[in-house]
Design a protein around this motif. Structure first.
Motif, short mmCIF file in Angstrom:
data_model
loop_
_atom_site.label_atom_id
_atom_site.label_comp_id
_atom_site.label_asym_id
_atom_site.label_seq_id
_atom_site.Cartn_x
_atom_site.Cartn_y
_atom_site.Cartn_z
N ASP A 26 0.83 -1.20 0.00
CA ASP A 26 0.00 0.00 0.00
C ASP A 26 0.87 1.26 0.00
OD1 ASP A 26 -2.50 1.40 0.12
OD2 ASP A 26 -2.11 1.78 2.23
N TRP A 27 1.86 1.36 0.91
CA TRP A 27 2.67 2.58 0.90
C TRP A 27 3.59 2.64 -0.32
CZ3 TRP A 27 7.79 1.99 0.67
CH2 TRP A 27 8.46 1.02 1.42
N GLN A 28 3.99 1.46 -0.85
CA GLN A 28 4.79 1.48 -2.08
C GLN A 28 3.98 2.07 -3.24
OE1 GLN A 28 6.24 -2.51 -2.66
NE2 GLN A 28 8.02 -2.19 -1.33
N MET A 29 2.73 1.64 -3.37
CA MET A 29 1.90 2.16 -4.45
C MET A 29 1.56 3.63 -4.23
SD MET A 29 1.73 -0.30 -6.59
CE MET A 29 3.40 -0.71 -6.00
N ALA A 30 1.40 4.05 -2.98
CA ALA A 30 1.16 5.46 -2.70
C ALA A 30 2.37 6.29 -3.13
CB ALA A 30 0.87 5.66 -1.21
N LEU A 31 3.57 5.79 -2.86
CA LEU A 31 4.79 6.49 -3.26
C LEU A 31 4.90 6.57 -4.78
CD1 LEU A 31 8.27 6.10 -1.61
CD2 LEU A 31 8.07 6.15 -4.09
N ASN A 69 -3.26 -11.78 -5.56
CA ASN A 69 -3.19 -10.65 -6.50
C ASN A 69 -4.57 -10.02 -6.65
OD1 ASN A 69 -0.78 -11.99 -8.95
ND2 ASN A 69 -0.58 -11.59 -6.77
N LEU A 70 -5.60 -10.84 -6.69
CA LEU A 70 -6.97 -10.37 -6.79
C LEU A 70 -7.50 -9.89 -5.44
CD1 LEU A 70 -9.68 -10.11 -8.42
CD2 LEU A 70 -10.15 -12.48 -7.72
N ASP A 71 -7.30 -10.70 -4.41
CA ASP A 71 -7.90 -10.41 -3.11
C ASP A 71 -7.24 -9.25 -2.38
OD1 ASP A 71 -9.51 -12.60 -3.62
OD2 ASP A 71 -8.34 -13.99 -2.37
N LEU A 72 -5.91 -9.12 -2.50
CA LEU A 72 -5.19 -8.13 -1.71
C LEU A 72 -4.54 -7.03 -2.54
CD1 LEU A 72 -3.49 -10.48 0.91
CD2 LEU A 72 -5.63 -9.21 1.12
N LEU A 77 -4.34 -1.32 -5.65
CA LEU A 77 -4.15 -0.67 -6.95
C LEU A 77 -5.33 0.23 -7.29
CD1 LEU A 77 -2.78 -3.78 -8.87
CD2 LEU A 77 -1.46 -1.71 -8.37
N ARG A 78 -6.52 -0.22 -7.02
CA ARG A 78 -7.70 0.58 -7.33
C ARG A 78 -7.79 1.80 -6.43
NH1 ARG A 78 -12.71 -3.45 -8.74
NH2 ARG A 78 -13.47 -1.55 -9.72
N ARG A 79 -7.42 1.64 -5.17
CA ARG A 79 -7.45 2.77 -4.24
C ARG A 79 -6.54 3.89 -4.70
NH1 ARG A 79 -7.44 0.03 -0.06
NH2 ARG A 79 -5.23 -0.11 0.48
N HIS A 80 -5.39 3.53 -5.28
CA HIS A 80 -4.44 4.54 -5.73
C HIS A 80 -4.58 4.87 -7.21
CE1 HIS A 80 -2.37 4.61 -1.89
NE2 HIS A 80 -2.34 3.30 -1.89
#
Length: 305
Positions: A26-31, A69-72, A77-80
């Motif tokens: 989550d924080w990686q994708m936010a970055l 990949n689907l569940d978590l 990915l969609r949130r960001h």
């Protein structure tokens, strides 16, 4: 730059230290969303070829086809608002399991004491606590990685039996999950059927693995599959120039490997490098991404097998 992920875990797993937890992902994708231009891989390929790739361009990819990949990963990915490409090995859908996961689960769940595999051409391993088991997994995975598929399957089956693992772990997507990723706007890429080392196959078998995996996915999602990932993906070892030519001939738009680096003007679209960001601290993660963007190494010259 193309990032490689495999699994996203709910909690840390002492036997899968290379896989991120969902909180780290989550924080990686936010970055990435904040500091880089995150593109879908197919869009990045088109823009690279056209010379219109933006600065700090990054793509996200996943290999193999794990259910998490689907569940978590997908909700993050969609949130960001980020796209990703999921390279699927089709033989493991619907209850299949990759050999490395079977091996990890077997060793992790085995009873205390020695594991003697010397009759299988391996060695005798201590299984006393997590550290011993992790070390055993670390020795077995590279020892088996480049065996011919049937031989490796037999060895893994023997290890499972000796460790009293009754059934293979249920970790992979099913076709409905692949369709759900596609419906969510994620790209689906081919990754062969059985995830073999292509250089260990005769040319007809290698071509069949590449083509059949793609064809199954296209039938599954009802759309073209234009991207390919070489299994394991080390240039000159896991695939060679013959397989690069096959990817072109089969009509893929691009293919990715696992050589570190980035793709700039003039890059071979059928040997796009990818990068695994190991760091679990944001500053180090960010610095490693920047460092990888600055790499200028070239891929080794390949010869046909």
């Amino acid at each position: 730059m193309v990032l490689i992920y495999h699994r996203v875990l709910a909690e840390p797993d002492p036997y899968r230290r290379g896989d991120v937890t969902v909180s780290v992902f989550d924080w990686q994708m936010a970055l990435l969303a904040r500091e880089f231009n995150v593109l879908s891989l197919d869009q990045a390929v088109r823009r690279l070829a056209a010379g219109t790739l933006p600065a700090r361009a990054v793509c996200v990819s996943f290999d193999d086809g794990y259910r998490d990949n689907l569940d978590l990963a997908l909700p993050v990915l969609r949130r960001h608002g980020l796209p990703a490409t999921f390279f699927i090995a089709t033989d493991y859908l619907d209850g299949g399991a990759m050999w490395n996961d079977c091996l990890i689960e077997a060793v992790a769940g085995a009873g205390e004491g020695p594991l003697d595999l010397s009759d299988l051409g391996l060695a005798r391993y201590a299984l006393h606590g997590v550290a011993d088991r992790y070390a055993t997994v670390g020795r077995l995975l590279p020892a088996l990685k480049h065996l011919e598929n049937a031989q490796r399957r037999d060895v893994v089956a023997a290890v499972m039996e000796r460790c009293k693992l009754q059934r293979a772990p249920d970790l992979m997507l099913n076709p409905e999950g692949v369709r759900a990723l596609h419906a969510a706007g994620m790209a689906i890429g081919a990754h062969t059927c059985s995830h073999p080392i292509l250089t260990r196959l005769d040319p007809a078998s290698a071509r069949r693995e590449m083509a059949d995996g793609r064809d199954r996915l296209e039938a599954m999602i009802g759309a073209p599959v234009r991207l390919f990932a070489y299994p394991n993906g080390k240039p000159g070892e896991d695939y060679d120039a013959h397989h690069v030519a096959m990817a072109r001939e089969l009509g893929f738009a691009a293919a990715v490997c696992t050589a570190w680096g980035n793709a700039s003007a003039g890059a071979d679209l059928f040997q796009l490098p990818r990068f695994t960001p190991w760091d679990r601290v944001p500053l180090r993660f960010h610095l490693r991404l920047v460092g990888n963007l600055l790499r200028r190494e070239t891929l080794p010259a390949l010869v046909s097998g």
